[in-house]
Design an enzyme around this catalytic site. Sequence first.
Site, mmCIF file in Angstrom:
data_model
loop_
_atom_site.group_PDB
_atom_site.id
_atom_site.type_symbol
_atom_site.label_atom_id
_atom_site.label_comp_id
_atom_site.label_asym_id
_atom_site.label_seq_id
_atom_site.Cartn_x
_atom_site.Cartn_y
_atom_site.Cartn_z
ATOM 1 N N ASP A 158 29.184 38.567 43.307
ATOM 2 C CA ASP A 158 29.493 38.643 44.723
ATOM 3 C C ASP A 158 28.268 39.286 45.351
ATOM 4 O O ASP A 158 27.463 39.908 44.667
ATOM 5 C CB ASP A 158 30.759 39.488 44.906
ATOM 6 C CG ASP A 158 31.297 39.376 46.320
ATOM 7 O OD1 ASP A 158 30.706 38.647 47.139
ATOM 8 O OD2 ASP A 158 32.311 40.040 46.607
ATOM 9 N N ASP B 156 27.621 36.677 52.880
ATOM 10 C CA ASP B 156 28.389 36.242 54.047
ATOM 11 C C ASP B 156 28.799 37.454 54.876
ATOM 12 O O ASP B 156 28.609 38.605 54.456
ATOM 13 C CB ASP B 156 29.618 35.437 53.599
ATOM 14 C CG ASP B 156 30.480 36.211 52.599
ATOM 15 O OD1 ASP B 156 29.917 36.976 51.804
ATOM 16 O OD2 ASP B 156 31.706 36.054 52.634
ATOM 17 N N CYS C 81 57.169 44.890 28.857
ATOM 18 C CA CYS C 81 56.006 44.102 28.471
ATOM 19 C C CYS C 81 55.777 44.277 26.973
ATOM 20 O O CYS C 81 56.038 45.342 26.419
ATOM 21 C CB CYS C 81 54.791 44.611 29.254
ATOM 22 S SG CYS C 81 53.236 43.884 28.740
ATOM 23 N N CYS D 224 52.664 43.413 25.546
ATOM 24 C CA CYS D 224 51.233 43.279 25.285
ATOM 25 C C CYS D 224 50.842 44.296 24.213
ATOM 26 O O CYS D 224 51.594 45.233 23.939
ATOM 27 C CB CYS D 224 50.435 43.475 26.578
ATOM 28 S SG CYS D 224 50.216 45.180 27.073
ATOM 29 N N CYS E 237 51.299 47.943 25.388
ATOM 30 C CA CYS E 237 52.672 48.425 25.605
ATOM 31 C C CYS E 237 53.486 48.449 24.320
ATOM 32 O O CYS E 237 54.423 49.240 24.194
ATOM 33 C CB CYS E 237 53.377 47.572 26.649
ATOM 34 S SG CYS E 237 52.620 47.698 28.270
HETATM 35 ZN ZN LIG Z 1 51.737 45.618 28.723
#
Ligand SMILES: [Zn+2]
Length: 539
Positions: free
Chosen positions: A87, A122, A274, A276, A279
């Site tokens: 960016d 921009d 969750c 993942c 977690c």
């Molecule tokens: Zn998680």
Amino acid sequence: MSYEVRDRDLLARIGRLHTKSGTIETPLLFPVVNPTIQPIPPSELREKFGFEALITNAYILRKRFGEQPAKMGIHDFLNFNGVVMTDSGAYQLLIYGELDVKPEEIVAYQEQINVDIATILDVPTGWNVKRSYAEETVNETIRRAKELFKIKTRDDILWVGPIQGGKFTDLVVKSAREMGKLPFQIHALGSPTKVMENYRFDVLVDMIMAAKMNIPPDRPLHLFGAGHPMMFSLAVALGCDFFDSASYALYAKDGRYMTEMGTARLNELEYFPCSCPACSRSTPEDVRSMTKVERERFLAEHNLYACISEIKRIKQAIREGRLWEHLTARSYAHPSLLQAIKKLDKFKEFIERHSPVSKPSGLFFYSGIDLVRPEVVRHCIRLRERYTKPPKAEILILIPQTRVKPLHKTSEFKKLEKAIKKAFNSWPENIHVCAYDAPFGVIPMELDETYPLSQHETTFPLDAEIITYVAQQSADYVYRMDYRVVVLLHSPEDWGDAVLKAIEERCRVKGIKFKYFELKDDWEKMVANFLSELLGGKS
Ligand SMILES: [Zn+2]
């Protein structure tokens, strides 16, 4: 061509963008890497999380590290061998108002550090601004965009043409059209961050559609600063192909835990919703007792996993042709998301035109919100614009579609067919049968096996919005076609009297003979008797 589309659903696409450092697949999330603070090092982003691309900030790089990234090359500098996008500093311009760098310096710098995807400097429109200021930002961005093609020296970098205009959608349209005329490979919609922070997803829909409808369709569209998994499906469905997220880290810093259905505070969680890797091995209590640095790292990891898995679910939904179902399920995360989906009514014909015609699966309809689905809109348009009834048809029999499909295989139709053949020996050519169906409206029997008119499931009891729609569609159909007589099989249990009343009224206005029978007991015999009296059958 740098971008090829492999699969589509609604305005969403699974596509491949070819860059000099490799090919990346859309929809894609670029994690934002702040070169000065890295809670998760870029090399780990690829190895551990599977990110093929990241975005960083050319303005910050130049200001903090000067020539060093140019000497090393950005990939070595970050220790990341995937695709690097930059960016330009527009966000810093939005926050601080002024930058100590010229647009042409940022162009040259991005070429020197050897990025794969670069962005011109921009001028972001922002949120609470006057129209005259918004207009200036659009014009100045267009001027700088034109300048790029005079000053750039390399052809192997893909350039992003940002679209400005903010909430002034007519300015977004102008910006999109002018930027679209220039040979950019990618476009990006600027200034949506505040709109999203304020949960103005309805405004976001207008902004995205204003851009999407006015750029060349073969270029990917990036939604700047969109990094929350709860809104990915909306943006993807409207044709956004790229996102970038600084949120995973910013939220982590603030103790916030992202999910595809919203944001939770770590302090309020008793369980992690969750599985993942982060977690799975901790509880919220464990995480609360970590040091600040550890806690931030944990939340940043989870937030990234939450983003990645939502993008994967969206891709699978596109593959299965079920993005609409996915999107509407997500829209219950927040009233303002559902409100945004309702707003799609305004764009339903554009979405219909660009949505694939056939799908690998049948469709599920739950409520009136599904009436803007492309398949429903398409059937309505085709019936209105392309369909004519069989030339000899004078008498229309309308039968409610039941859970059994197609119509000619239902017990209702078989009973009717038997009674009519008994009364007339064979099926009279002037009798035409159609179903009235939720949510498609009228389905002529000769089309009842056409996808998806038989390949759908609808929730009963029907909601009022669907009944009203079907009543109106049926009445319009009767009014448009030149039948002499209309016979309605009335099913008050499922339909109330809305269909009956709407058709009766149109028949009266047009002078069509109207008769209805309730679908009970010997209805088929009553229908056959009525018809044979009318036409002079054998009984
Ligand atoms: Zn998680």
